[in-house]
Design a protein around this motif. Structure first.
Motif, PDB file in Angstrom:
ATOM      1  N   UNK A  47       0.808  -1.215   0.000  1.00 46.39           N
ATOM      2  CA  UNK A  47       0.000   0.000   0.000  1.00 46.39           C
ATOM      3  C   UNK A  47       0.842   1.265   0.000  1.00 46.39           C
ATOM      4  N   UNK A  48       2.110   1.137   0.316  1.00 44.49           N
ATOM      5  CA  UNK A  48       2.956   2.334   0.356  1.00 44.49           C
ATOM      6  C   UNK A  48       4.407   1.953   0.066  1.00 44.49           C
ATOM      7  N   UNK A  92       1.016   2.642  -4.524  1.00 44.55           N
ATOM      8  CA  UNK A  92       0.316   1.390  -4.252  1.00 44.55           C
ATOM      9  C   UNK A  92       0.626   0.383  -5.348  1.00 44.55           C
TER      10      UNK A  92
ATOM     11  N   UNK C  30      -6.982  10.518   2.441  1.00 46.90           N
ATOM     12  CA  UNK C  30      -7.195   9.070   2.244  1.00 46.90           C
ATOM     13  C   UNK C  30      -6.844   8.566   0.848  1.00 46.90           C
ATOM     14  N   UNK C  31      -6.818   9.449  -0.145  1.00 45.82           N
ATOM     15  CA  UNK C  31      -6.558   9.023  -1.532  1.00 45.82           C
ATOM     16  C   UNK C  31      -7.461   7.836  -1.889  1.00 45.82           C
ATOM     17  N   UNK C  32      -8.758   8.046  -1.765  1.00 46.60           N
ATOM     18  CA  UNK C  32      -9.726   6.980  -2.075  1.00 46.60           C
ATOM     19  C   UNK C  32      -9.654   6.700  -3.571  1.00 46.60           C
ATOM     20  N   UNK C  72      -2.069   6.627   0.327  1.00 49.74           N
ATOM     21  CA  UNK C  72      -2.704   7.470   1.338  1.00 49.74           C
ATOM     22  C   UNK C  72      -1.653   8.447   1.902  1.00 49.74           C
TER      23      UNK C  72
END
Ligand SMILES: [Mn+2]
Ligand SMILES: [Mn+2]
Lengths: 126, 543, 109
Positions: A47-48, A92, C30-32, C72
């Motif tokens: 995710x990062x 991501x 949040x970078x949805x 995010x």
């Protein structure tokens, strides 16, 4: 077992080639010298994922994640006060894949490079 | 025991074990991966340690008879018992237990007496792995390290105590906690002291710490979300260059990379004289030379202390002499002050530690690429106590062995103790199981060491499989079958899976040590069984 | 609309004329991605920071287009030449039309 970042498949997603062609205006991007992409061998967290791109003399660098459902990541355009043509960010990644950087050089030509990043479930160690 | 003491002392003396012709002008002492084992233990070295790519057939990927031949060790000798697995249980009757920090203190004291300008460096995995370290939050080990006079340490499992506790313990340490590759995850800046320069007998010795690179993958990252790790080869080069620019006489990397990663790094980062290697628990009797760098690997669980004498001239290492000192606990006289501290630490838990839970007919051990007999017991416990079809148990390399006879609660904690020991029960499809196994296999058998996390294959209970370690990612595992009825694992079917040591936050279930304890109590005596018979390894004909 | 959106930047307070300095920026967001579903199976609409710019005394330093694959709390780091004393202006553009700004002064020492 950690969860993988779930990025659902988007049927309307542009392909890697389409995203690159849009950036280069259809011109070919040569593989190799002039652009550097730094990424970890294995992502600590899909995710990062920290990545850095650098292309001395470039006016812009496009970053794409070839294995994501939508490959676009970012485009960095460098102005006259950029200390160098380099940027870092965190991205991501849905799975193990190639991250690709394409740079538009000062003379209008394009160069590209790629780095494979492994996104793993994780083991346990010594 | 008195019996092993008498026998061991017939073939060994403390003077022999400590004998060393002083050499050069600096001494390094290396201990690593004690996993909080304060007192002497039995520890069976691996019977399987497959090397892939360039590492095939090279130390540490040599075991048993081949290892004995490579290092000219006689079968049945003390060295064979300490370094290899053949006849382990039988030789244990002669040579006894190994390790114990009071014995290590004696060895360190003797080296310091001969070489006042010694540096004692601890490679990490020190604060985790026993009932006492779990109950004291690692404080027991810091007290022992302080008394031992550790000069610097690096880390891995330490972080599974959580960031807050790590910071508290660092304050108690009378030595630096080094990690050049530990970064603040938010701002991408170094978060720990990267190195310390020691003045030893007029020499400036730069010691760089390299923590385990894959902490947030192999262990629960939610316990230390502030930090990012990684191999960070460029950072290592930068720090080495910084030390060289400060005109140090010697650059030492105190590493928790694991041996193969250190081997690759030694060939790529310029200017490191000595890598003291930890994490993969390899006991290697001779330094391994890569270019101008030597790599020292000092085993685990307190079984060994490495002494490395160096000749340092003109800003570089010009010669070395080394001994991997086996800590035969019946031969090395314990240091009284350290025995006193260890007794004090254990006193509140004495009854709990020593309680006999059951008996075992066969030796119990773990270390090796695939299931050991201890792993089989743990998997059996999960299958029966959680009514699962398949059990998963992590392929960690820590945990002492148990000889045929009584099993104590301390023995169970030695192979299970951790801050995230909950045993979960869940459903997984056959496809997910295959993905998990392929993923873990690639973290162990990837031909590029920088992709290896330095553990062993996930232990499976209730499931048979074939593995081809040299195959490509995604195609190593085949012929998965459910042992219960010998049926092939179906990709789409759901299976009830029990396991422990999940890296996911909020995992629920009983603690693994309690579950193993009730299993052993219920059986009373664990019968000897055919370990790992359900795993077929192929593709190793050339090794 | 994203809540508690808060930019943070790390900029040196001083530099020498012509010096290249490193600048780090973070914005809590949040970078949805627009690709996740809620527990009822409905797609959560996309809501991201889609552009980031940095200018020094009005001259462009970097102008970045960001896609949903940016994590995010978007982090962007770059280097900037400091020709004179002045101000760096950072601007983040949100899908929802919000614009977030931060301004930092650098003195020539
Ligand atoms: Mn260890
Ligand atoms: Mn370790």
């Amino acid at each position: 077992l950690p969860g993988h970042p779930a990025l659902a498949q988007d049927a309307a997603a542009r392909t890697v080639d389409q995203v690159i062609a849009e950036f280069t205006g259809g011109a070919a991007a040569a593989e190799g010298e002039g652009v550097t992409l730094t990424a970890p061998e294995i992502a600590e967290n899909g995710n990062t994922v920290p990545i850095s791109v650098e292309a001395p003399g470039a006016s812009a660098i496009l970053v794409i994640a070839a294995g994501n459902p939508t490959p676009g990541v970012a485009t960095f355009r460098f102005g006259e006060l950029a200390g160098n043509q380099a940027a870092s960010t965190r991205i991501r990644l849905a799975a193990t894949q190639d991250v690709i950087a394409v740079a538009r050089m000062g003379d209008g030509s394009f160069v590209r490079t790629a780095a494979n990043v492994k996104v793993t479930i994780g083991g346990c160690g010594g | 025991s008195n019996r092993t003491r008498a026998l061991a002392q017939q073939s060994l003396t403390q003077d022999q074990l400590l004998q060393f012709d002083d050499f050069g002008n600096l001494t390094l002492i290396h201990v690593t991966d004690a996993h909080a084992h304060l007192t002497p233990i039995h520890f069976r070295e691996p019977d399987t340690n497959i090397g892939v790519g360039g590492a095939a057939g090279r130390v540490p990927h040599v075991v048993g008879k081949a290892f004995q031949q490579m290092f000219n060790i006689a079968p049945g000798s003390p060295e064979a018992y300490a370094l290899t697995y053949p006849d382990f249980a039988a030789l244990a009757q002669t040579y006894g237990r190994m390790g114990g920090f009071d014995r290590i203190a004696t060895i360190v004291g003797a080296i310091r007496a001969a070489r006042p300008d010694s540096l004692l460096l601890d490679g990490g995995d020190t604060w985790h792995g026993s009932l006492t370290s779990l109950k004291t939050g690692g404080e027991d080990m810091v007290r022992v390290q302080n008394l031992l006079g550790v000069d610097a340490m690096t880390s891995h499992w330490e972080f599974t105590l959580g960031t807050g506790r790590v910071q508290e313990l660092i304050k108690m340490c009378r030595f630096p906690f080094l990690g050049a590759n530990i970064y603040d995850a938010e701002w991408d800046e170094p978060a720990f002291e990267p190195y310390r320069i020691f003045d030893k007998g007029g020499l400036a010795v730069g010691v760089i710490g390299q923590a385990f690179p894959y902490l947030p993958i192999a262990n629960p990252k939610w316990m230390f979300p502030e930090y990012s790790f990684g191999i960070r080869e460029e950072r290592m080069q930068e720090v080495v260059d910084e030390l060289r620019a400060q005109k140090v006489d010697l650059v030492v990397c105190l590493s928790h990379n694991g041996f193969d990663v250190d081997h690759k790094m030694a060939g790529r980062v310029r200017g490191i004289d000595v890598i003291l290697s930890g994490h993969t628990h390899d006991a290697v009797p001779e330094p391994v030379l890569v270019g101008e760098t030597i790599i020292i690997a000092s085993g685990s669980h307190g079984k060994f202390v490495s002494r490395v004498d160096l000749e340092v001239q003109g800003g570089r290492m010009t010669g070395f002499r080394h001994k991997l000192i086996p800590v035969f606990s019946d031969v090395i006289q314990p240091d009284a002050a350290m025995t006193g501290l260890i007794d004090e630490i254990r006193a509140p838990f004495k009854a709990e530690l020593e309680e006999v839970i059951g008996q075992t007919e066969a030796p119990l051990y773990r270390r090796g690429n695939f299931n050991g007999s201890w792993d089989d017991v743990i998997c059996d416990a999960i299958l029966s106590e959680r009514e699962a079809e398949i059990a998963l148990s992590p392929g960690v390399r820590w945990g002492a062995s148990v000889l045929p006879g009584p099993i104590t609660r301390e023995d169970i904690h030695s192979v299970t103790s951790m801050t995230y020991g909950q045993v979960y029960r869940t459903e997984m499809t056959g496809e997910t199981l295959k993905t998990v196994m392929e993923d873990v296999a690639d973290n162990i058998f990837n031909a590029d060491p920088y992709y290896q996390q330095g553990g062993d294959m996930v232990r499976l209970g209730g499931l048979a499989y074939t593995i081809d370690p040299g195959a490509a990612m995604g195609s190593r595992i085949s012929d998965m079958r459910l042992l219960r009825d010998d049926s092939p694992i179906e990709a789409a079917r759901s299976y009830v899976v029990g396991g422990w040591a999940s890296v996911n936050e909020g995992t629920e279930g009983p603690q693994i040590w309690d579950l193993v304890e009730s299993h052993i109590r219920r059986l009373g005596t664990l019968p000897a069984r055919d370990t790992a018979s359900h795993i077929t390894i192929k593709g190793l004909e050339g090794q | 609309m994203a809540e508690n959106v808060k930019p943070r930047v790390r900029v040196p307070k001083t530099a020498s004329a012509g010096e290249v300095v490193t600048i780090k920026t973070l914005i809590s967001h949040p970078m949805e991605s627009g690709q996740r579903k809620d527990k009822d199976g409905n797609t959560i609409p996309r809501s991201i920071i889609n552009r980031f710019t940095a200018e020094f005394n009005g001259t462009m330093v970097v102008d970045a287009t960001l896609e949903p694959a940016i994590s995010t709390n978007p982090y962007i780091e770059f280097d900037m030449t400091v020709p004179e004393s002045g101000q760096v202006k950072f601007t983040w553009y949100d899908d929802d039309g919000s614009v977030y700004e931060d301004v930092q002064a650098i003195e020539i020492a």
